[in-house]
Design an enzyme around this catalytic site. Structure first.
Site, PDB file in Angstrom:
ATOM      1  CB  THR A 167      -0.943   0.026   1.217  1.00 30.10           C
ATOM      2  OG1 THR A 167      -0.196   0.234   2.423  1.00 30.10           O
ATOM      3  CG2 THR A 167      -1.748  -1.263   1.312  1.00 30.10           C
TER       4      THR A 167
ATOM      5  CB  ILE B  19       9.317   3.962   2.353  1.00 30.33           C
ATOM      6  CG1 ILE B  19      10.399   4.817   3.021  1.00 30.33           C
ATOM      7  CG2 ILE B  19       9.361   2.534   2.905  1.00 30.33           C
ATOM      8  CD1 ILE B  19      10.195   5.015   4.516  1.00 30.33           C
ATOM      9  N   GLY B  20       7.405   3.133  -0.060  1.00 31.24           N
ATOM     10  CA  GLY B  20       6.547   2.116  -0.672  1.00 31.24           C
ATOM     11  C   GLY B  20       6.997   1.723  -2.059  1.00 31.24           C
TER      12      GLY B  20
ATOM     13  CE1 TYR C  33       3.835   9.831  10.302  1.00 33.09           C
ATOM     14  CE2 TYR C  33       5.496  10.121  12.008  1.00 33.09           C
ATOM     15  CZ  TYR C  33       5.104   9.584  10.794  1.00 33.09           C
ATOM     16  OH  TYR C  33       5.979   8.807  10.075  1.00 33.09           O
TER      17      TYR C  33
END
Length: 266
Positions: free
Chosen positions: A13, A19-20, A157
């Site tokens: 996802t 990073i994904g 966060y």
């Protein structure tokens, strides 16, 4: 080293950038079938092309993980194409800037939890039945140093990332006996588009250069990054691929910190 991932099906996802995207590319290099999702169609398709150029099989689906019907469409499309999902990497997430507690209204808290936590829950809940049926699965949740060693800023966060670590540990106990291993990877100070945007915003607020903003952030907020540099998305991706591999078959419920030493505690 043979990681035993050839022809495994991997869902990442937030796989269109940062990073994904690096994770998706790393799995493609191992000969995996890749499903990536993101909210932005253009970046999603551009990333799909890069994966295909590595020789990888890829399915790119636009999806908003705060919308249940999008999640159902994502997972059903993956199953229709590949019949199963062997590895799930819950990477999708947002951050809103270096906010302090008093400037954040309750809607900001609700929004970030809906994406970072409930988005992960929705996708995991949709994928788990297929992993149970196969008797095999690897789930890697991407958290952050901020989930262990939170800053004074971005408390909403930080709380979402702590929740992911806790969620991982709970699932690791619930599903290991069914062949499903669940782990967390917690990066720190990785130079992603999101971090770059946050640092540029901070540089503008402080009227300093971008490079000065990086060094100031390291000095003031990441003094224990002993390697004295930001990490790369490829360094994070390598750890994720390892945890999904046969070489990590006795690792379950851990929080692997890819942080250059930034977390000061043992």
């Amino acid at each position: 080293m043979d990681l035993g991932l050839q022809n495994k099906t991997v869902l990442v996802t937030g796989g269109s950038k940062g990073i994904g995207k690096a994770i998706a590319l790393a799995f493609a290099e191992e000969g995996c079938n890749i499903i990536i999702c993101a909210r932005g169609e253009q970046e999603l398709q551009e990333s799909a092309v890069e994966i295909e150029q590595l020789g990888g099989e890829v399915l790119a689906i636009r999806a908003d993980l705060t919308v249940q019907s999008d999640v159902e469409h994502l997972v059903s499309s993956a199953i229709d194409r590949y019949k199963t999902i062997d590895v799930l990497v819950n990477n999708a997430g947002i951050a809103s800037g270096f906010d302090d507690f008093e400037t954040l209204d309750i809607d900001a808290w609700k929004n970030i939890f809906d994406v970072n936590v409930f988005g992960t829950v929705r996708v995991t809940k949709a994928v788990i039945p297929y992993m149970k049926k196969a008797g095999f699965g690897r789930i890697i949740n991407i958290s952050s140093e901020s989930g262990i060693q939170p800053d004074a800023f971005m408390p909403h966060y930080n709380a979402t990332k702590a929740a992911l670590i806790n969620f991982t540990k709970s699932l690791s106990k619930a599903y290991a006996s069914q062949g499903i291993l669940v782990n967390t990877v917690s990066p720190a100070f990785i130079m992603t588009p999101m971090l770059e945007e946050l640092l540029k915003d901070n540089a503008k607020k402080l009227n300093i250069s971008y490079e000065e903003a990086i060094q100031q952030f390291l000095k003031e907020n990441r003094p224990h990054v002993e390697v004295k540099r930001p990490g790369t998305v490829e360094e994070v991706a390598a750890s994720v691929v390892y945890l999904a591999s046969n070489k990590a078959s006795f690792i379950n419920g851990v929080n692997l910190r890819v942080d250059g030493g930034s977390v000061a505690s043992i």
